[in-house]
Design an enzyme around this catalytic site. Structure first.
Site, PDB file in Angstrom:
ATOM      1  N   ASN A 287       4.780  -1.789  14.600  1.00 30.80           N
ATOM      2  CA  ASN A 287       4.257  -3.034  14.011  1.00 30.80           C
ATOM      3  C   ASN A 287       4.056  -4.133  15.061  1.00 30.80           C
ATOM      4  O   ASN A 287       3.322  -5.091  14.815  1.00 30.80           O
ATOM      5  CB  ASN A 287       5.199  -3.547  12.912  1.00 30.80           C
ATOM      6  CG  ASN A 287       4.888  -2.921  11.559  1.00 30.80           C
ATOM      7  OD1 ASN A 287       4.366  -1.813  11.500  1.00 30.80           O
ATOM      8  ND2 ASN A 287       5.211  -3.616  10.486  1.00 30.80           N
ATOM      9  N   ASN A 312       7.090   3.669   4.206  1.00 29.69           N
ATOM     10  CA  ASN A 312       6.158   2.650   3.699  1.00 29.69           C
ATOM     11  C   ASN A 312       5.487   3.051   2.382  1.00 29.69           C
ATOM     12  O   ASN A 312       5.727   4.144   1.849  1.00 29.69           O
ATOM     13  CB  ASN A 312       5.103   2.308   4.769  1.00 29.69           C
ATOM     14  CG  ASN A 312       4.219   3.508   5.111  1.00 29.69           C
ATOM     15  OD1 ASN A 312       4.015   4.421   4.315  1.00 29.69           O
ATOM     16  ND2 ASN A 312       3.689   3.506   6.327  1.00 29.69           N
ATOM     17  N   ILE A 313       4.638   2.175   1.880  1.00 27.65           N
ATOM     18  CA  ILE A 313       4.028   2.361   0.551  1.00 27.65           C
ATOM     19  C   ILE A 313       3.163   3.619   0.485  1.00 27.65           C
ATOM     20  O   ILE A 313       3.065   4.244  -0.574  1.00 27.65           O
ATOM     21  CB  ILE A 313       3.189   1.123   0.138  1.00 27.65           C
ATOM     22  CG1 ILE A 313       2.015   0.886   1.104  1.00 27.65           C
ATOM     23  CG2 ILE A 313       4.065  -0.111   0.005  1.00 27.65           C
ATOM     24  CD1 ILE A 313       0.992  -0.123   0.596  1.00 27.65           C
ATOM     25  N   CYS A 374      11.330  -6.249   5.420  1.00 30.91           N
ATOM     26  CA  CYS A 374      10.578  -5.055   5.806  1.00 30.91           C
ATOM     27  C   CYS A 374       9.427  -5.571   6.659  1.00 30.91           C
ATOM     28  O   CYS A 374       9.664  -6.251   7.647  1.00 30.91           O
ATOM     29  CB  CYS A 374      10.133  -4.254   4.591  1.00 30.91           C
ATOM     30  SG  CYS A 374       9.434  -5.224   3.233  1.00 30.91           S
ATOM     31  N   ASP A 376       6.258  -7.258   5.180  1.00 24.75           N
ATOM     32  CA  ASP A 376       5.875  -8.525   4.550  1.00 24.75           C
ATOM     33  C   ASP A 376       6.930  -9.073   3.593  1.00 24.75           C
ATOM     34  O   ASP A 376       6.799 -10.188   3.107  1.00 24.75           O
ATOM     35  CB  ASP A 376       4.542  -8.363   3.812  1.00 24.75           C
ATOM     36  CG  ASP A 376       3.386  -8.151   4.786  1.00 24.75           C
ATOM     37  OD1 ASP A 376       3.333  -8.891   5.785  1.00 24.75           O
ATOM     38  OD2 ASP A 376       2.569  -7.248   4.569  1.00 24.75           O
ATOM     39  N   GLY A 377       7.945  -8.271   3.290  1.00 23.99           N
ATOM     40  CA  GLY A 377       9.053  -8.770   2.478  1.00 23.99           C
ATOM     41  C   GLY A 377       8.781  -8.801   0.987  1.00 23.99           C
ATOM     42  O   GLY A 377       9.421  -9.552   0.260  1.00 23.99           O
ATOM     43  N   ASP A 379       8.001  -5.521  -0.796  1.00 18.50           N
ATOM     44  CA  ASP A 379       8.152  -4.177  -1.360  1.00 18.50           C
ATOM     45  C   ASP A 379       9.587  -3.665  -1.180  1.00 18.50           C
ATOM     46  O   ASP A 379      10.412  -3.826  -2.065  1.00 18.50           O
ATOM     47  CB  ASP A 379       7.151  -3.210  -0.703  1.00 18.50           C
ATOM     48  CG  ASP A 379       5.713  -3.501  -1.111  1.00 18.50           C
ATOM     49  OD1 ASP A 379       5.457  -3.667  -2.312  1.00 18.50           O
ATOM     50  OD2 ASP A 379       4.840  -3.574  -0.225  1.00 18.50           O
ATOM     51  N   LYS A 416       3.468  -7.436  -5.090  1.00 18.76           N
ATOM     52  CA  LYS A 416       2.039  -7.451  -5.439  1.00 18.76           C
ATOM     53  C   LYS A 416       1.734  -6.470  -6.584  1.00 18.76           C
ATOM     54  O   LYS A 416       1.103  -5.427  -6.377  1.00 18.76           O
ATOM     55  CB  LYS A 416       1.191  -7.138  -4.218  1.00 18.76           C
ATOM     56  CG  LYS A 416       1.427  -8.098  -3.059  1.00 18.76           C
ATOM     57  CD  LYS A 416       0.264  -8.152  -2.081  1.00 18.76           C
ATOM     58  CE  LYS A 416      -0.055  -6.819  -1.474  1.00 18.76           C
ATOM     59  NZ  LYS A 416      -1.179  -6.899  -0.514  1.00 18.76           N
ATOM     60  N   ARG A 420      -0.464  -3.148  -6.345  1.00 20.65           N
ATOM     61  CA  ARG A 420       0.289  -1.885  -6.371  1.00 20.65           C
ATOM     62  C   ARG A 420      -0.045  -1.045  -7.609  1.00 20.65           C
ATOM     63  O   ARG A 420      -0.046   0.181  -7.556  1.00 20.65           O
ATOM     64  CB  ARG A 420       1.803  -2.152  -6.328  1.00 20.65           C
ATOM     65  CG  ARG A 420       2.278  -2.859  -5.058  1.00 20.65           C
ATOM     66  CD  ARG A 420       2.227  -1.945  -3.850  1.00 20.65           C
ATOM     67  NE  ARG A 420       2.596  -2.664  -2.620  1.00 20.65           N
ATOM     68  CZ  ARG A 420       1.735  -3.121  -1.730  1.00 20.65           C
ATOM     69  NH1 ARG A 420       0.427  -2.932  -1.901  1.00 20.65           N
ATOM     70  NH2 ARG A 420       2.148  -3.743  -0.642  1.00 20.65           N
TER      71      ARG A 420
END
Length: 599
Positions: A287, A312-313, A374, A376-377, A379, A416, A420
């Site tokens: 990152n 991650n997502i 994480c 962006d804080g 998820d 979000k 999501r």
């Protein structure tokens, strides 16, 4: 009612609301064959063949409203009903063409967000599927057609207003805040500091609003470290934020470093601040290339950094796809364990729970305050803070306490949901889609299995939340952040999910609940103690439905009903007895009547 083997009941929550018309807000005109909510209108109906994956082709009539797809069987030997909110649909595809051969080869394939697919066959003559395809596409994806989400059309009325459940000032006051170390700031009142944070924030007393502005510059999306929870006794805290903007050159920010020191100094008993970075260390390093990064030892001398290895997502989305492949429509029992292992879903659940346990233990022991982030804080950070708070604070294990936890850590702090889940959006392949909130609810379910008396709510409560995460019947989970909901006037224009739940609490109560104060729950997060949530992921399979409800819970509910009946009879006898005593007594035996009960 038909047995589970003949009745494929596709939307348990909605079908229950059909049975309980007066309590759950559904009105049903008996001259119609489709139940309707206030504000729901019938758009079209059509005769179709439903290709049931369990019972084969079934002839039926499908009704499409602006809220749901409702199918009723036309066959005398089948009581099949499908009741699917359109918000659950993620994709609609045409199956076959005008020249396709073979029985039932022409029609529509529907992919749903709740672990199932639907397939309808139609007649090939005269483009018979066109109007059904267009109607479904228009109302399942209203945002792509400049139409409102159903939540803005829903006219249901409940005797409880769910929008009043969460009041941030009251919740912080319950935690004993503000105090001489922590203050409430309204710097974000107009969402100018951070457009994805709530209007009201809790920060160190010694940090000025100008300090906060300088810190915001160095945190991704301006999501500065703010307080989520404070321990009532040892006063250690759980903070949340996003990653620092370190970048490849290893940038430093004196204001951010000083601010983290201020957080640590709010508690004189601790010498270090523990930072839990939810990401695998490899990802955190990667990152840096996009301007992000993590807190290095040389810049943050009084902090200890640990990585929690939660993926991650995109990894979570692919993992859930694999779960769907093995549970719907058929479960291959001969390879079940290896198939489940290959999805890695329970491994991800384990890592999330393990991370939350570390946060909770650090705070409960009083060893250190904790900062969680994480990238962006919004998820993994929300998963960790909310699960740790659930472990530490028994208030959040009540029905309304859990609603407050979700409103606070997820909804107000900008998870979000719109991106999501993709409410009303036709772009099913969007890279932003991810089951982060589902994963959190799964972790809660795992905890409730290990501590069956610790939670006031039952499994039905958790499933209801997930069903309405997708349904678009309520405004609770719409949009990405508080500022967007405020712009859309969501509380004024929509109904809250908590209104429906809190108007009918008995349905969602755990009969085994024993209220305990200040008991910390530490679930066992080893793979041997985690299991796939069958009643959610495999609930559409009629073979699974036969196992419901839980026989122990059912028997316990029967005993509770019996107890209530005895208590009522005893009260009636006592009333009758007191009426007799109010008459002038004629004998001593009338003064002391003998009341016999089953007790």
């Amino acid at each position: 009612m038909a047995s589970a083997s003949t009745k494929y009941n596709s939307h348990s929550l909605e079908n229950e609301s059909i049975k309980r018309t007066s309590r759950d807000g559904l009105n049903r005109d008996l001259s119609e064959t489709v139940p309707r909510l206030p504000g729901e209108t019938l758009i079209t109906d059509k005769e179709v063949i439903y290709i049931c994956p369990f019972n084969g082709p079934i002839k039926g009539r499908v009704y499409i409203t602006n809220y749901r797809l409702y199918l009723r069987s036309l066959e005398t030997d089948s009581a099949l009903i499908l009741d699917v909110p359109l918000g659950v649909i993620s994709r609609i595809e045409k199956m076959g063409g005008a020249t396709s051969r073979g029985e039932n080869s022409y029609g529509l394939d529907i992919t749903c967000k709740d672990m199932r697919n639907l397939r309808f066959a139609l007649k090939q003559e005269g483009h018979s599927r066109r109007d059904m395809f267009e109607t479904l596409t228009r109302h399942a994806f209203p945002l792509a057609h400049s139409l409102p989400l159903f939540a803005f059309l829903n006219e249901e009325k409940f005797h409880v207003d769910g929008w009043t459940v969460y009041n941030p000032v009251e919740e912080y006051r319950r935690q004993g805040l503000p105090n001489h170390h922590w203050r409430i700031t309204f710097i974000n009142k107009c969402y100018e500091l951070c457009d994805t944070y709530p209007a009201l924030l809790v920060v160190p007393y010694r940090a000025s609003d100008e300090d906060l502005r300088r810190v915001a510059i160095f945190r991704s999306r301006n999501r500065i470290p703010v307080l989520s929870w404070i321990h009532p006794e040892n006063k250690t805290v759980i903070m949340r934020c996003s990653q620092p903007l370190v970048g490849m050159s290893g940038k430093r920010n004196k204001d951010d470093e000083k601010y983290l020191d201020l957080i640590r100094e709010t508690n004189r008993q601790i010498s270090k601040l523990t930072i839990y970075d939810a990401r695998p260390s490899v990802n955190a390093v990667a990152n840096k290339a996009t301007g992000g990064g993590y807190e290095s030892d040389d810049a943050y001398h009084n902090a200890e950094l640990s990585f929690l290895d939660i993926h991650n997502i995109h990894v979570m989305r692919e993992s859930l796809k694999k779960v769907k492949d093995i549970v719907y429509p058929n479960v291959e029992e001969s390879h079940w364990l290896s198939s489940l292992e290959s999805t890695h879903w329970l491994e991800h659940i384990k890592l999330v729970l393990t991370g939350a346990i570390q946060v909770a233990d650090k705070v409960s022991s009083g060893k250190s305050s904790v900062l969680v982030h994480c990238s962006d804080g919004w998820d993994r950070t929300a998963q960790l803070t909310s699960l740790a708070m659930l472990m530490l604070d028994s208030f959040y294990r009540s029905i309304e306490g859990f609603e407050i936890l979700v409103q606070k850590e997820w909804i107000s702090f900008g998870h979000k949901f719109g991106s999501r889940i993709g409410h009303g959006d036709k772009n099913h392949a969007d890279a932003d889609r991810s089951p982060i909130f589902l994963q959190f609810i799964d972790c809660v379910w795992q905890m409730s299995k290990q501590f069956p008396t610790a939670f006031e709510f039952n499994e039905r409560f958790l499933i209801a939340i997930l069903d309405h995460l997708y349904s678009c019947r309520f405004g609770t989970f719409l949009f990405n952040c508080e500022s967007a909901r405020e712009r859309q006037k969501v509380p004024e224009r929509t109904v809250s999910l908590w209104s429906m739940i809190n108007s009918n609490k008995d349905k969602f109560k755990n009969p085994f609940y024993t209220k305990e104060i200040n008991r910390v729950l530490y679930p066992v997060a080893s793979m041997r103690h985690l299991e796939l949530w069958v009643n959610y992921y495999i609930r559409w399979n009629p073979r699974i439905k036969q196992q419901q409800p839980n026989p122990v819970e059912q028997r316990y509910m029967e005993l509770l009903a019996l107890r209530d009946d005895y208590i009522k009879r005893l009260e009636e006898l006592q009333l009758a007895n007191s009426a007799k005593l109010s008459d002038p007594p004629t004998s001593p035996s009338q003064m002391m009547p003998h009341v016999q009960t089953h007790f």
